[in-house]
Design an enzyme around this catalytic site. Structure first.
Site, PDB file in Angstrom:
ATOM      1  N   ASP A 199      -5.841  -7.578   4.198  1.00 47.11           N
ATOM      2  CA  ASP A 199      -7.099  -6.820   3.506  1.00 47.11           C
ATOM      3  C   ASP A 199      -8.055  -7.822   2.938  1.00 47.11           C
ATOM      4  O   ASP A 199      -9.234  -7.952   3.162  1.00 47.11           O
ATOM      5  CB  ASP A 199      -6.515  -5.862   2.466  1.00 47.11           C
ATOM      6  CG  ASP A 199      -7.610  -5.389   1.739  1.00 47.11           C
ATOM      7  OD1 ASP A 199      -8.970  -4.823   2.229  1.00 47.11           O
ATOM      8  OD2 ASP A 199      -7.707  -5.300   0.513  1.00 47.11           O
TER       9      ASP A 199
ATOM     10  N   ASP B 297      -2.002 -18.449   1.241  1.00 46.20           N
ATOM     11  CA  ASP B 297      -2.873 -19.492   0.274  1.00 46.20           C
ATOM     12  C   ASP B 297      -3.721 -20.533   1.241  1.00 46.20           C
ATOM     13  O   ASP B 297      -4.932 -20.921   1.027  1.00 46.20           O
ATOM     14  CB  ASP B 297      -2.141 -19.832  -1.049  1.00 46.20           C
ATOM     15  CG  ASP B 297      -0.870 -20.446  -0.656  1.00 46.20           C
ATOM     16  OD1 ASP B 297      -0.465 -20.549   0.498  1.00 46.20           O
ATOM     17  OD2 ASP B 297      -0.504 -21.083  -1.710  1.00 46.20           O
TER      18      ASP B 297
ATOM     19  N   LYS C 231       4.069 -15.304   2.854  1.00 48.38           N
ATOM     20  CA  LYS C 231       4.198 -16.192   1.646  1.00 48.38           C
ATOM     21  C   LYS C 231       5.818 -16.405   1.578  1.00 48.38           C
ATOM     22  O   LYS C 231       6.546 -15.879   0.488  1.00 48.38           O
ATOM     23  CB  LYS C 231       3.579 -15.422   0.411  1.00 48.38           C
ATOM     24  CG  LYS C 231       3.729 -16.231  -0.762  1.00 48.38           C
ATOM     25  CD  LYS C 231       2.740 -17.316  -0.932  1.00 48.38           C
ATOM     26  CE  LYS C 231       2.801 -17.984  -2.254  1.00 48.38           C
ATOM     27  NZ  LYS C 231       2.032 -19.177  -2.281  1.00 48.38           N
TER      28      LYS C 231
ATOM     29  N   ASP D 279     -11.780  -9.664   4.510  1.00 55.06           N
ATOM     30  CA  ASP D 279     -13.229 -10.146   3.816  1.00 55.06           C
ATOM     31  C   ASP D 279     -13.556 -11.496   3.688  1.00 55.06           C
ATOM     32  O   ASP D 279     -14.836 -11.501   3.742  1.00 55.06           O
ATOM     33  CB  ASP D 279     -13.042  -9.265   2.247  1.00 55.06           C
ATOM     34  CG  ASP D 279     -13.028  -7.713   2.180  1.00 55.06           C
ATOM     35  OD1 ASP D 279     -13.009  -7.139   3.148  1.00 55.06           O
ATOM     36  OD2 ASP D 279     -13.518  -7.369   1.285  1.00 55.06           O
TER      37      ASP D 279
ATOM     38  N   TYR E 269       0.757  -1.460   0.020  1.00 48.31           N
ATOM     39  CA  TYR E 269       0.026   0.011  -0.012  1.00 48.31           C
ATOM     40  C   TYR E 269       0.830   1.347  -0.161  1.00 48.31           C
ATOM     41  O   TYR E 269       0.254   2.155  -0.291  1.00 48.31           O
ATOM     42  CB  TYR E 269      -0.838  -0.032   1.185  1.00 48.31           C
ATOM     43  CG  TYR E 269      -2.234  -0.782   1.061  1.00 48.31           C
ATOM     44  CD1 TYR E 269      -2.066  -2.279   0.929  1.00 48.31           C
ATOM     45  CD2 TYR E 269      -3.381  -0.335   1.012  1.00 48.31           C
ATOM     46  CE1 TYR E 269      -3.254  -2.961   0.566  1.00 48.31           C
ATOM     47  CE2 TYR E 269      -4.703  -0.949   0.924  1.00 48.31           C
ATOM     48  CZ  TYR E 269      -4.408  -2.485   1.048  1.00 48.31           C
ATOM     49  OH  TYR E 269      -5.717  -3.119   0.749  1.00 48.31           O
TER      50      TYR E 269
HETATM   51  C1  IPM Z   1     -10.200  -1.821   3.942  1.00 44.65           C
HETATM   52  C2  IPM Z   1     -10.493  -1.238   2.552  1.00 44.65           C
HETATM   53  C3  IPM Z   1      -9.430  -0.245   2.148  1.00 44.65           C
HETATM   54  C4  IPM Z   1      -8.173  -1.192   2.080  1.00 44.65           C
HETATM   55  C5  IPM Z   1      -9.705   0.406   0.745  1.00 44.65           C
HETATM   56  C6  IPM Z   1     -11.070   1.165   0.761  1.00 44.65           C
HETATM   57  C7  IPM Z   1      -8.343   1.342   0.561  1.00 44.65           C
HETATM   58  O1  IPM Z   1     -10.609  -2.367   1.587  1.00 44.65           O
HETATM   59  O2  IPM Z   1     -10.340  -0.802   4.633  1.00 44.65           O
HETATM   60  O3  IPM Z   1     -10.242  -3.005   4.089  1.00 44.65           O
HETATM   61  O4  IPM Z   1      -7.775  -1.870   1.248  1.00 44.65           O
HETATM   62  O5  IPM Z   1      -7.405  -0.834   3.204  1.00 44.65           O
HETATM   63 MG    MG Z   2     -10.645  -4.344   2.440  1.00 45.15          MG
END
Ligand code: IPM
Ligand code: MG
Length: 361
Positions: free
Chosen positions: A247, A223, A191, A251, A141
């Site tokens: 990240d 993975d 990784k 999710d 990032y």
């Molecule tokens: C999160 C989001 C952010 C990230 C985006 C919106 C930049 O996906 O907070 O997980 O990737 O960190």
């Molecule tokens: Mg995210």
């Protein structure tokens, strides 16, 4: 006590879910006799529209001089042209970096009432209580060089994954510290079979693990971790990993809890500095302005804020219990309702949580 809280609603459903959280904070203030002074700031697309910048200086100043900051979400199709000179997400990244919040805590807890909301089988998700700690201010990032270039007359682009040992050490140490207050197990995800940055990550993690003989430690490749999160999520306690892996895995892990709309987060830096609290979900422009978003991720982020930045443990527990109670009573927003089940809106859900707080059993 008097506390100062920066509120950054942002874009899409951000203002709605932050509004819900504010309603809940007001109920806490009334019940426990606190005063919360809110200071609102712009970030993301709305800030670009108003000022040309995704993170105006004023907003950052507001956050740095508050006890904590609560953020909704940023981004949306209006600002997502890849050629745009400034994007909403840059505001969020700049904010994380400027606030020095290097550790992003994303707890995944499966409440009994929501076991059916997960697409995974009930016997897999029952009892899951894990904490993903995502490194937040390094890696892909922020690494330089980053950008588009021309190589041999064709378009090319580069991102850089760089970690310094100090960056790894501080977040991994936090993972071990927090594991001591939980089930004493740390899973470090990397990784290392491919990436140099991961091999350093693993090396440093082993050095720190040696200082915590009372905490069990394992390394898992990212993975494989993606797979284990689905087939044996209850085995995890604390997972610590670099920015991009965290990240993606968070999710994925949100599906264990049934919905992204349930997952809060806390971003912390050096102790004594203000933390940044936000739901893990995005701005969901497709459902913005319709009063159907789930405010619980933001409300639970508020609980994390009270606990970690304001030192109000009892108040944090009160919010978490109130959320569990309204869910046990059958309240559902659209994202966590079963097919055919009736559901309520953002405002109503926030109101129910606030009501439980105002009239404790
Ligand atoms: C999160 C989001 C952010 C990230 C985006 C919106 C930049 O996906 O907070 O997980 O990737 O960190
Ligand atoms: Mg995210």
């Amino acid at each position: 006590m008097n506390y100062t809280i920066a509120l950054l609603p942002g874009d899409g459903i951000g203002p709605e879910v932050v509004g819900g959280a504010r309603r809940v904070l007001d109920a806490i203030a009334a019940r426990f006799g606190h005063v919360f002074s809110y200071r609102e700031g712009m970030i993301g697309g709305c800030a670009i529209d108003a000022t040309g910048e995704a993170l105006p200086e004023e907003t950052l100043g507001l956050c740095l001089s508050s006890d904590a900051a609560l953020l909704g979400a940023v981004g949306g199709p209006k600002w997502s042209d890849p050629k745009a000179p400034v994007r909403p997400e840059q505001g969020l990244l700049k904010m994380r970096q400027a606030m020095g919040v290097f550790a992003n805590l994303r707890p995944v807890v499966v409440l009994d009432a929501l076991i059916e909301a997960s697409p995974l089988r009930p016997e897999r998700v029952r009892g899951v209580d894990l904490l993903i700690i995502r490194e937040l201010t390094g890696g892909l990032y922020f690494g330089v060089p980053q950008g588009q270039e021309t190589i041999d007359g064709e378009r090319a682009a580069v991102d850089t994954m760089r970690y310094r040992e100090s960056e790894i050490r501080r977040v991994v140490r936090l993972a071990f510290e927090l594991a001591r207050g939980r089930r004493r197990k740390v899973t470090s995800v990397d990784k290392a079979n491919v990436l140099a940055s991961s091999r350093l990550w693993r090396e440093v993690t082993h050095e720190i693990a040696a200082e915590y003989p009372d905490v069990e430690h394992e390394d898992i490749l990212v993975d494989a971790c993606a797979m284990y999160l689905i087939n044996r999520p209850a085995d995890f306690d604390v997972i610590v990993t670099e920015n991009m892996f965290g990240d993606i895995l968070s999710d994925e892990a949100s599906m264990i809890a049934g919905s992204m709309g349930m997952l809060p987060s806390a971003s912390l830096g050096e102790s004594g500095r203000p933390g940044l609290y936000e739901p893990i979900h995005g701005s969901a422009p497709d459902i913005a302005g319709q009063d159907i978003a789930n405010p619980l991720a933001t409300i639970l982020s508020t609980a994390m804020m009270l606990r970690s930045s304001l030192g109000l443990e009892e108040e944090a527990i009160a919010i978490e219990s109130a959320v569990a109670q309204v869910l046990a009573d059958g309240a559902r927003t659209a994202d966590i309702a079963r097919a055919g089940e009736s559901f309520i809106g953002t405002i109503e859900m926030s109101e129910r949580v606030a009501q439980v707080l105002s009239s404790p059993a």
